[in-house]
Design an enzyme around this catalytic site. Sequence first.
Site, PDB file in Angstrom:
ATOM      1  N   GLY A  35       0.889  -1.204   0.163  1.00 45.74           N
ATOM      2  CA  GLY A  35       0.067   0.204   0.031  1.00 45.74           C
ATOM      3  C   GLY A  35       0.796   1.292  -0.068  1.00 45.74           C
ATOM      4  CB  ALA A  36       4.423   1.758  -0.661  1.00 47.28           C
ATOM      5  CG  ASN A  37      -0.900   3.333  -4.163  1.00 48.50           C
ATOM      6  OD1 ASN A  37      -0.871   2.470  -3.470  1.00 48.50           O
ATOM      7  ND2 ASN A  37      -1.856   4.107  -4.594  1.00 48.50           N
TER       8      ASN A  37
ATOM      9  N   GLY B 294      -0.586   7.584   0.784  1.00 47.51           N
ATOM     10  CA  GLY B 294      -0.682   7.753   2.381  1.00 47.51           C
ATOM     11  C   GLY B 294       0.427   7.393   3.119  1.00 47.51           C
ATOM     12  CG  LEU B 295      -0.519   6.042   7.283  1.00 43.85           C
ATOM     13  CD1 LEU B 295      -1.206   5.297   8.158  1.00 43.85           C
ATOM     14  CD2 LEU B 295       0.634   7.070   8.152  1.00 43.85           C
ATOM     15  N   GLY B 296       1.695   4.444   3.619  1.00 45.77           N
ATOM     16  CA  GLY B 296       2.820   3.544   2.833  1.00 45.77           C
ATOM     17  C   GLY B 296       3.685   4.290   2.121  1.00 45.77           C
TER      18      GLY B 296
ATOM     19  CB  SER C 135      -6.787   0.500  13.347  1.00 42.59           C
ATOM     20  OG  SER C 135      -7.667   1.294  13.582  1.00 42.59           O
TER      21      SER C 135
ATOM     22  CE1 TYR D 245      -9.670  -0.561   8.895  1.00 45.99           C
ATOM     23  CE2 TYR D 245     -10.592   0.335  10.950  1.00 45.99           C
ATOM     24  CZ  TYR D 245      -9.579   0.236   9.905  1.00 45.99           C
ATOM     25  OH  TYR D 245      -8.296   1.037  10.002  1.00 45.99           O
TER      26      TYR D 245
END
Length: 366
Positions: free
Chosen positions: A74-76, A78-80, A205, A234
């Site tokens: 998920g690095a494209n 936000g946090l990633g 989370s 979630y």
Amino acid sequence: AGKVCGCLGLLLLCFVGFLGACVAGIPGKLGLWEYMDTIDEYKGSFYPMTRNKPWGFTFDDIPDLTGKTALVTGANTGLGYATALHLARHGASVTVGCRSASKCEAAVKAIKGNFSQAQVEVGLMDLGSLASVREFGEAYNGRLGSAGLDILVLNAGVAGCPFTLSADGIEQQFAVNHVGHFLLTQLLEPALLRSKKATVTVVSSAALFAAKTGVLTTLAAINDPSTYDGMAAYSRSKLANVFFAQELAKKMEGKEVYVNAVHPGAVESEILRHVATTVEFLPPGVRTFLYSLIEPLFYPTELGAITQLYTAVSPEIFAQNIRGQYFHPQARQVTLPDQARNPTQQGELWRLSEELVAGRGGGAGG
């Protein structure tokens, strides 16, 4: 209908009033943020709680990572993205894991634009498809050869989405947030073990605190649309993240693989994206006004990456043998609730996860 609209209007007015009070600094003056920061469930979750406190880790504490290999899912964005950027800026060779080729390539380009010497490459995978995860894992292991994987950050996730089944027939949030990462870690375990000292960071989370009854441990229960609630699902997926981190840490005991879980806090980019879907009925100008009130409560995206960078690269992790722990912003260990300290459910979840990945996406038995 008039009564419903009136109630909604009153709730919205109260919400705006609360946000206005927050912006005016009233909760801080009353000691509300300080009080909330003493409660494990809320500790560090909002930026005002930590803004004026010493942090357990900062960007300046990131060591030289030259020669280290890292993978961030998920690095494209936000946090990633922030995590991958700072790993690359400190010398690590980073693979940016994401589902979209164009977004992945844009992230790689942006990181290289920020730091011209960055060693960063695209890693295409769809965590909602076990076949895609297997394809990536096999290709990535091939690229590594005999080298080890030093830093694995399981960051990708989805939140609060409508009931949907993944490509493998698994409820989408559980599939992406837990099962896909479970398989990815299994595939990369030999590479982690080849590293002199490796870390696995599982991004969870504080929503796990809301999963009072624990996780569901049968696929039938997980996939039941009649009982599905997006945010409850979630919360359970985030509890599953912690169970996974604790069980993997136990299995890695005595080995040089250090596994921990984190809550990054409420981070503006991701939070505002999810909030947007709940207030689409409002006029654009009203939405913009609400966002302007909300924004000061959340961590800027880059600062939101601090805690996962801590568990990924801090020398303290190795020196203090920190394994199977859970951290809140900024890099503070938190006591987990009772439902997250349930070895029976933890073991059942692990067994279910093994069954799910063995029978799907080209795995043995599938």
